[in-house]
Motif scaffolding. Structure first.
Motif, short mmCIF file in Angstrom:
data_model
loop_
_atom_site.label_atom_id
_atom_site.label_comp_id
_atom_site.label_asym_id
_atom_site.label_seq_id
_atom_site.Cartn_x
_atom_site.Cartn_y
_atom_site.Cartn_z
N ALA A 37 0.83 -1.21 0.00
CA ALA A 37 0.00 0.00 0.00
C ALA A 37 0.86 1.25 0.00
O ALA A 37 0.57 2.23 -0.70
CB ALA A 37 -0.94 -0.01 1.21
N LYS A 38 1.95 1.23 0.78
CA LYS A 38 2.86 2.38 0.83
C LYS A 38 3.49 2.65 -0.53
O LYS A 38 3.61 3.80 -0.96
CB LYS A 38 3.93 2.16 1.89
CG LYS A 38 4.84 3.37 2.09
CD LYS A 38 5.80 3.14 3.23
CE LYS A 38 6.71 4.28 3.52
NZ LYS A 38 6.98 5.26 2.54
N VAL A 39 3.88 1.59 -1.24
CA VAL A 39 4.47 1.76 -2.57
C VAL A 39 3.46 2.44 -3.50
O VAL A 39 3.80 3.36 -4.26
CB VAL A 39 4.93 0.40 -3.14
CG1 VAL A 39 5.26 0.50 -4.62
CG2 VAL A 39 6.13 -0.12 -2.36
N LEU A 40 2.21 1.98 -3.45
CA LEU A 40 1.17 2.58 -4.30
C LEU A 40 0.94 4.04 -3.94
O LEU A 40 0.84 4.90 -4.82
CB LEU A 40 -0.13 1.79 -4.18
CG LEU A 40 -0.12 0.38 -4.76
CD1 LEU A 40 -1.41 -0.35 -4.40
CD2 LEU A 40 0.08 0.41 -6.27
N LEU A 41 0.87 4.34 -2.64
CA LEU A 41 0.66 5.72 -2.21
C LEU A 41 1.85 6.61 -2.55
O LEU A 41 1.67 7.76 -2.96
CB LEU A 41 0.38 5.77 -0.71
CG LEU A 41 -0.99 5.25 -0.29
CD1 LEU A 41 -1.09 5.22 1.23
CD2 LEU A 41 -2.10 6.08 -0.88
N ASP A 42 3.06 6.09 -2.37
CA ASP A 42 4.26 6.88 -2.68
C ASP A 42 4.28 7.30 -4.14
O ASP A 42 4.65 8.44 -4.47
CB ASP A 42 5.53 6.11 -2.33
CG ASP A 42 5.79 6.04 -0.83
OD1 ASP A 42 5.12 6.78 -0.07
OD2 ASP A 42 6.64 5.23 -0.42
N SER A 43 3.88 6.41 -5.04
CA SER A 43 3.88 6.77 -6.46
C SER A 43 2.81 7.83 -6.73
O SER A 43 3.01 8.73 -7.55
CB SER A 43 3.68 5.55 -7.34
OG SER A 43 2.37 5.02 -7.19
N THR A 69 3.38 12.00 -8.01
CA THR A 69 2.69 12.71 -9.10
C THR A 69 2.18 14.05 -8.63
O THR A 69 2.22 15.04 -9.37
CB THR A 69 1.54 11.87 -9.69
OG1 THR A 69 0.54 11.64 -8.70
CG2 THR A 69 2.02 10.56 -10.27
N VAL A 70 1.74 14.13 -7.37
CA VAL A 70 1.29 15.41 -6.83
C VAL A 70 2.47 16.35 -6.61
O VAL A 70 2.37 17.55 -6.87
CB VAL A 70 0.48 15.20 -5.52
CG1 VAL A 70 0.20 16.51 -4.82
CG2 VAL A 70 -0.81 14.48 -5.82
N ARG A 71 3.59 15.80 -6.17
CA ARG A 71 4.79 16.63 -6.02
C ARG A 71 5.17 17.26 -7.36
O ARG A 71 5.51 18.45 -7.42
CB ARG A 71 5.96 15.79 -5.51
CG ARG A 71 5.89 15.47 -4.05
CD ARG A 71 7.15 14.74 -3.59
NE ARG A 71 7.02 14.34 -2.21
CZ ARG A 71 7.14 13.10 -1.78
NH1 ARG A 71 7.42 12.12 -2.62
NH2 ARG A 71 7.00 12.83 -0.50
N GLU A 72 5.14 16.47 -8.41
CA GLU A 72 5.48 17.00 -9.74
C GLU A 72 4.48 18.06 -10.16
O GLU A 72 4.85 19.08 -10.75
CB GLU A 72 5.54 15.87 -10.77
CG GLU A 72 5.90 16.33 -12.17
CD GLU A 72 7.25 17.03 -12.26
OE1 GLU A 72 7.44 17.82 -13.22
OE2 GLU A 72 8.13 16.82 -11.40
N LEU A 73 3.21 17.85 -9.88
CA LEU A 73 2.19 18.85 -10.19
C LEU A 73 2.46 20.15 -9.45
O LEU A 73 2.39 21.24 -10.04
CB LEU A 73 0.80 18.30 -9.84
CG LEU A 73 -0.38 19.25 -10.07
CD1 LEU A 73 -0.46 19.68 -11.54
CD2 LEU A 73 -1.67 18.58 -9.63
N VAL A 74 2.81 20.07 -8.18
CA VAL A 74 3.12 21.26 -7.40
C VAL A 74 4.34 21.97 -7.99
O VAL A 74 4.36 23.19 -8.12
CB VAL A 74 3.35 20.91 -5.91
CG1 VAL A 74 3.92 22.10 -5.14
CG2 VAL A 74 2.06 20.43 -5.28
N ARG A 75 5.37 21.19 -8.37
CA ARG A 75 6.58 21.81 -8.97
C ARG A 75 6.23 22.55 -10.26
O ARG A 75 6.69 23.68 -10.48
CB ARG A 75 7.64 20.74 -9.23
CG ARG A 75 8.37 20.28 -7.99
CD ARG A 75 9.57 19.40 -8.32
NE ARG A 75 9.19 18.08 -8.78
CZ ARG A 75 9.09 17.00 -8.03
NH1 ARG A 75 9.36 17.06 -6.74
NH2 ARG A 75 8.75 15.84 -8.55
N THR A 76 5.41 21.95 -11.11
CA THR A 76 5.08 22.62 -12.37
C THR A 76 4.20 23.84 -12.13
O THR A 76 4.37 24.86 -12.81
CB THR A 76 4.41 21.66 -13.37
OG1 THR A 76 3.21 21.14 -12.82
CG2 THR A 76 5.34 20.54 -13.77
N ARG A 77 3.29 23.75 -11.16
CA ARG A 77 2.47 24.93 -10.85
C ARG A 77 3.33 26.07 -10.32
O ARG A 77 3.09 27.23 -10.62
CB ARG A 77 1.38 24.57 -9.83
CG ARG A 77 0.36 23.58 -10.34
CD ARG A 77 -0.60 24.22 -11.33
NE ARG A 77 -1.44 23.26 -11.98
CZ ARG A 77 -2.65 22.88 -11.57
NH1 ARG A 77 -3.16 23.41 -10.49
NH2 ARG A 77 -3.33 22.00 -12.26
#
Length: 113
Positions: A14-20, A24-32
């Motif tokens: 479950a942690k592996v799935l959540l980490d991925s 994706t949200v981290r990348e979204l924040v970086r691009t924003r």
């Protein structure tokens, strides 16, 4: 085959799935943030451009001379750009995003508001 559930193994998966998903949200924040920084830089550059244009006029250049040099009034360019943006049709279709995990594939475009 054992019916025993291994809590640690399940938590690890479950942690592996959540980490991925979190990445994706981290990348979204970086691009924003990149977009916000670019908008700030653009606004500052446009202010400097207006100041430089006024200085050119004060320095003896006429508006028609500057237009001939493709250095027209920056305020007119902004008005033209805004008019062009208003004329473009709005995007009506949102792209479809697929989310995958180890057992299912779900299309999430219907979840967007």
């Amino acid at each position: 085959m054992s019916d025993d559930l291994n809590l640690e193994a399940i938590e690890s998966k479950a942690k592996v799935l959540l980490d991925s998903r979190i990445e994706t949200v981290r990348e979204l924040v970086r691009t924003r943030q990149e977009i916000a920084d670019a908008k700030t830089a653009l606004a500052a550059a446009e202010r400097r451009d207006r100041t430089a244009y006024r200085a050119a006029i004060a320095g003896g250049w006429s508006e028609s001379e500057l237009r001939k040099l493709k250095l027209g009034d920056p305020n007119q360019r902004a008005k033209k750009r805004m008019a062009e943006l208003r004329e473009k049709p709005a995007e009506t279709q949102q792209p479809t995003t697929t989310v995958e995990n180890s057992e299912t594939v779900e299309t999430v475009h219907e979840h967007r508001q």
